[in-house]
Design an enzyme around this catalytic site. Structure first.
Site, PDB file in Angstrom:
ATOM      1  N   ASP A 223     -26.735   1.964 -65.566  1.00  0.00           N
ATOM      2  CA  ASP A 223     -27.309   0.641 -65.813  1.00  0.00           C
ATOM      3  C   ASP A 223     -26.833  -0.331 -64.735  1.00  0.00           C
ATOM      4  O   ASP A 223     -27.608  -1.126 -64.202  1.00  0.00           O
ATOM      5  CB  ASP A 223     -26.909   0.148 -67.203  1.00  0.00           C
ATOM      6  CG  ASP A 223     -27.536  -1.197 -67.531  1.00  0.00           C
ATOM      7  OD1 ASP A 223     -28.760  -1.238 -67.733  1.00  0.00           O
ATOM      8  OD2 ASP A 223     -26.808  -2.205 -67.561  1.00  0.00           O
ATOM      9  N   LYS A 227     -29.021  -2.330 -61.508  1.00  0.00           N
ATOM     10  CA  LYS A 227     -28.926  -3.735 -61.114  1.00  0.00           C
ATOM     11  C   LYS A 227     -28.621  -3.874 -59.621  1.00  0.00           C
ATOM     12  O   LYS A 227     -29.179  -4.731 -58.936  1.00  0.00           O
ATOM     13  CB  LYS A 227     -27.857  -4.439 -61.949  1.00  0.00           C
ATOM     14  CG  LYS A 227     -28.182  -4.475 -63.430  1.00  0.00           C
ATOM     15  CD  LYS A 227     -27.012  -5.002 -64.248  1.00  0.00           C
ATOM     16  CE  LYS A 227     -27.308  -4.944 -65.735  1.00  0.00           C
ATOM     17  NZ  LYS A 227     -26.155  -5.373 -66.570  1.00  0.00           N
TER      18      LYS A 227
END
Length: 367
Positions: A223, A227
């Protein structure tokens, strides 16, 4: 003449529910003509759309005159419904669905603008990223995705402002996971000491709802890597995807194959204490150098080097003293050795919904 604007919202979880409540409190909100969740969809009557789906108590609207209730729609069916409105249409995607994300270009080519916190849309294959923005340019539709990085922190808009005004981005580094920020500050605080083991901290964070239902989704670093992929693409680095650069996983390799079911997570948490020694060794190495252990991401723009993982930091650094929040330091030619720092809580349903709402209001101003 003012053009009417119509909304279609997909996803009514934590972010979606908070967004609907926030929409109910703004004046002259666009008409909600489609509301879709995993099991059913509400549709306002076409082609006039004289009545709209209410933002609050929307579940009781299933009995309202003209409101159609049906099974979950496929993306092409959502496109057709939104493309038929007598004005401009906006899709708000509150999901993390990669299949829906891959159809964004189709929405945009029909003139349907998009607002979303869906990271997968912008961190998947580079061809999808290019297709999204090329399609938006062709039809004068717009894409807003501020909430994909940093939650409520204005990371993407700040980067784009710096670049548009001619500044040169040199380096970006920070912590883009509130969960990992809290875990490491508790495991190895910058001030004082702590004798706790790693696995009890993970278990507590899971119990209080501060982690994903499967902790591996937080601990594997992907995750976070998504980003960083988005940030890198915004500054012009053609990253093929989050698997194209080093990412330190905090999940023992032998536990990766456990199923993501409730039983699999139970087994994961039962076995995790067996690997506490590995984290203890990493902490000891940091202590030997008088530093603290943190999980951070960094982008060196001139060398196009991207990395996500464990690093040793000085105890007085801003990142070392972060407590359960997010921080991004942006080093540029204009700012020199003193970076532009964005810091704050970042995540959570209401905060993320606020960011989506801010994007929507910006879009409405442009339309």
């Amino acid at each position: 003449m003012t053009t009417s604007v119509y909304l279609g919202i997909v996803g009514v979880g934590g972010v979606g529910t908070a967004l609907l409540e926030q929409l109910s409190r703004i004046p002259n909100a666009p008409k909600l003509v489609l509301l879709s969740r995993s099991t059913k969809t509400l549709l306002a009557p076409a082609p006039s759309y004289s009545s709209a789906i209410p933002f609050v108590d929307w579940e009781t609207a299933t009995a309202a005159p003209g409101i159609t209730v049906c099974d979950a729609l496929q993306p092409d069916e959502i496109i057709e419904h939104l493309a038929s409105v007598p004005g401009r249409a906006i899709l708000i995607d509150n999901t993390s669905d990669i299949l829906l994300a891959k159809t964004y270009p189709s929405f945009l080519r029909r003139g349907i603008s998009i607002v979303t916190p869906n990271k997968k849309a912008f961190s998947d294959e580079l061809s999808l990223w290019n297709n999204i923005f090329d399609s938006a340019a062709q039809e004068n539709a717009r894409v807003y995705h501020q909430a994909t990085v940093g939650g409520s922190l204005p990371v993407l808009s700040t980067l784009r402002d710096l670049i548009t005004t001619g500044d040169e981005i040199v380096k970006i580094e920070g912590v883009l996971s509130g969960t990992l920020s809290l875990l490491f500050d508790t495991y190895m605080p910058a001030v004082g000491t702590a004798n706790t083991k790693w696995s009890p901290l993970v278990a507590h964070a899971l119990k209080i709802g501060f982690m994903e239902p499967d902790p591996r989704d937080d601990l594997n670093g992907m995750d976070f890597a998504r980003k960083l992929t988005i940030l890198a693409r915004v500054v012009g680095i053609q990253v093929t995807g989050p698997e194209s650069f080093p990412v330190d996983s905090l999940v023992p390799e032998s536990l990766l194959s456990l199923p993501s079911s409730a039983a699999g997570v139970t087994e994961l948490m039962a076995q995790l204490p067996n690997y506490d020694e590995q984290m203890d060794l990493a902490k000891i190495e940091a202590e030997k150098s008088g530093k603290v252990l943190r999980y951070i991401g960094s982008i060196d723009v001139p060398t196009q080097t991207i990395r996500v993982g464990l690093q040793h930091l000085d105890r007085d650094s801003p990142i070392a003293n972060l407590k359960g929040s997010q921080i991004v330091s942006i080093y540029t030619k204009r700012y020199g050795a003193n970076p532009l720092v964005l810091k704050g809580g970042g995540g959570g349903g209401e905060v993320t919904a606020m960011c989506v709402m801010a994007d929507l209001l910006k879009l409405l101003g442009r339309l």
